[in-house]
Design an enzyme around this catalytic site. Structure first.
Site, PDB file in Angstrom:
ATOM      1  N   CYS A   1       0.752  -1.094  -0.099  1.00  0.00           N
ATOM      2  CA  CYS A   1       0.043   0.096   0.161  1.00  0.00           C
ATOM      3  C   CYS A   1       0.887   1.329  -0.067  1.00  0.00           C
ATOM      4  O   CYS A   1       0.531   2.182  -0.619  1.00  0.00           O
ATOM      5  CB  CYS A   1      -1.095   0.095   1.332  1.00  0.00           C
TER       6      CYS A   1
ATOM      7  N   ASP B   1      10.377  -6.321  -8.913  1.00  0.00           N
ATOM      8  CA  ASP B   1      10.561  -6.875  -7.492  1.00  0.00           C
ATOM      9  C   ASP B   1      11.994  -6.437  -7.180  1.00  0.00           C
ATOM     10  O   ASP B   1      13.029  -6.362  -7.963  1.00  0.00           O
ATOM     11  CB  ASP B   1      10.720  -8.451  -7.678  1.00  0.00           C
TER      12      ASP B   1
ATOM     13  N   HIS C   1      -6.679  -2.806  -1.063  1.00  0.00           N
ATOM     14  CA  HIS C   1      -5.747  -3.909  -0.228  1.00  0.00           C
ATOM     15  C   HIS C   1      -6.598  -5.004  -0.127  1.00  0.00           C
ATOM     16  O   HIS C   1      -7.832  -5.246   0.427  1.00  0.00           O
ATOM     17  CB  HIS C   1      -5.408  -3.303   1.176  1.00  0.00           C
TER      18      HIS C   1
ATOM     19  N   HIS D   1      -0.147  -8.432   1.028  1.00  0.00           N
ATOM     20  CA  HIS D   1      -1.102  -7.747   0.106  1.00  0.00           C
ATOM     21  C   HIS D   1      -0.987  -8.570  -1.344  1.00  0.00           C
ATOM     22  O   HIS D   1       0.024  -8.824  -1.847  1.00  0.00           O
ATOM     23  CB  HIS D   1      -0.476  -6.263  -0.130  1.00  0.00           C
TER      24      HIS D   1
ATOM     25  N   HIS E   1      -0.691 -10.222  -4.551  1.00  0.00           N
ATOM     26  CA  HIS E   1       0.229  -9.818  -5.568  1.00  0.00           C
ATOM     27  C   HIS E   1       0.469 -10.956  -6.669  1.00  0.00           C
ATOM     28  O   HIS E   1       0.319 -12.193  -5.962  1.00  0.00           O
ATOM     29  CB  HIS E   1       1.706  -9.143  -5.184  1.00  0.00           C
TER      30      HIS E   1
ATOM     31  N   HIS F   1       3.292 -12.446  -9.096  1.00  0.00           N
ATOM     32  CA  HIS F   1       4.657 -12.588  -9.640  1.00  0.00           C
ATOM     33  C   HIS F   1       4.547 -12.612 -10.979  1.00  0.00           C
ATOM     34  O   HIS F   1       4.133 -13.745 -11.740  1.00  0.00           O
ATOM     35  CB  HIS F   1       5.486 -13.495  -9.246  1.00  0.00           C
TER      36      HIS F   1
HETATM   37  P1  AMP Z   1       5.968 -13.146  -1.734  1.00  0.00           P
HETATM   38  O1  AMP Z   1       7.055 -13.936  -0.989  1.00  0.00           O
HETATM   39  O2  AMP Z   1       4.986 -14.066  -2.670  1.00  0.00           O
HETATM   40  O3  AMP Z   1       4.920 -12.700  -0.644  1.00  0.00           O
HETATM   41  O4  AMP Z   1       6.521 -12.034  -2.424  1.00  0.00           O
HETATM   42  C1  AMP Z   1       6.911 -10.863  -2.092  1.00  0.00           C
HETATM   43  C2  AMP Z   1       7.758 -10.031  -2.697  1.00  0.00           C
HETATM   44  O5  AMP Z   1       7.985  -8.515  -2.418  1.00  0.00           O
HETATM   45  C3  AMP Z   1       9.272 -10.874  -2.771  1.00  0.00           C
HETATM   46  O6  AMP Z   1       9.730 -11.264  -3.830  1.00  0.00           O
HETATM   47  C4  AMP Z   1      10.128  -9.550  -2.480  1.00  0.00           C
HETATM   48  O7  AMP Z   1      11.262  -9.742  -3.026  1.00  0.00           O
HETATM   49  C5  AMP Z   1       9.308  -8.428  -3.016  1.00  0.00           C
HETATM   50  N1  AMP Z   1       9.517  -7.170  -2.264  1.00  0.00           N
HETATM   51  C6  AMP Z   1       9.768  -6.928  -0.952  1.00  0.00           C
HETATM   52  N2  AMP Z   1       9.921  -5.720  -0.654  1.00  0.00           N
HETATM   53  C7  AMP Z   1       9.795  -4.986  -1.801  1.00  0.00           C
HETATM   54  C8  AMP Z   1      10.150  -3.714  -2.319  1.00  0.00           C
HETATM   55  N3  AMP Z   1      10.314  -2.582  -1.394  1.00  0.00           N
HETATM   56  N4  AMP Z   1      10.088  -3.324  -3.488  1.00  0.00           N
HETATM   57  C9  AMP Z   1      10.039  -4.528  -4.448  1.00  0.00           C
HETATM   58  N5  AMP Z   1       9.676  -5.647  -4.283  1.00  0.00           N
HETATM   59  C10 AMP Z   1       9.672  -6.005  -2.963  1.00  0.00           C
END
Ligand code: AMP
Length: 113
Positions: free
Chosen positions: A7, A30, A46, A97, A99, A101
């Site tokens: 968020c 990422d 959210h 949140h 998401h 990939h």
């Molecule tokens: P998940 O583990 O599926 O919840 O994915 C969360 C993703 O967020 C991971 O691949 C992290 O590398 C990515 N992540 C965490 N903090 C940030 C950030 N500040 N900017 C970009 N990606 C992030």
């Protein structure tokens, strides 16, 4: 949600490398890429995870998937790409949140888990 990392990224309070945005969705690179292209697609509203999809509008969910396809095209992933949404502890979800990939730009393994 005031204490949610994504968020804050959507609000511009934490920097990110934006790749795509529309009314419903924000997408950014990422911070720890697992492939040459690794983009996170997040709904602006959210939701903790896909487990809460029942509380999201069809428009929001559809926009997330359309954005994945648009980003794959924008990134030139003509040879294929993978979309993953980790949901809950067993799937190692680390940001609460919803998401998606979007991964591509290399030959990936055929193992899903
Ligand atoms: P998940 O583990 O599926 O919840 O994915 C969360 C993703 O967020 C991971 O691949 C992290 O590398 C990515 N992540 C965490 N903090 C940030 C950030 N500040 N900017 C970009 N990606 C992030």
């Amino acid at each position: 949600m005031s204490d949610c990392l994504f968020c804050k990224i959507i609000a511009g309070e934490i920097p990110s490398t934006k790749v795509y945005e529309d009314e419903q969705v924000f997408a950014f690179r990422d911070i720890h890429p697992m492939a040459p292209t690794h983009v996170l697609v997040v709904p602006r509203t959210h939701l903790a995870s896909l487990a809460e999809a029942g509380s999201a509008t069809d428009a929001v969910l559809a926009a997330c998937l359309r954005a994945c396809a648009k980003i794959a095209a924008q990134e030139g992933l003509t040879n294929g790409f993978r979309v993953v949404s980790n949901c809950g502890p067993d799937a190692c979800q680390s940001v609460q949140h919803l998401h998606f990939h979007v991964l591509g730009g290399k030959q990936m393994s055929d193992g899903m888990a």
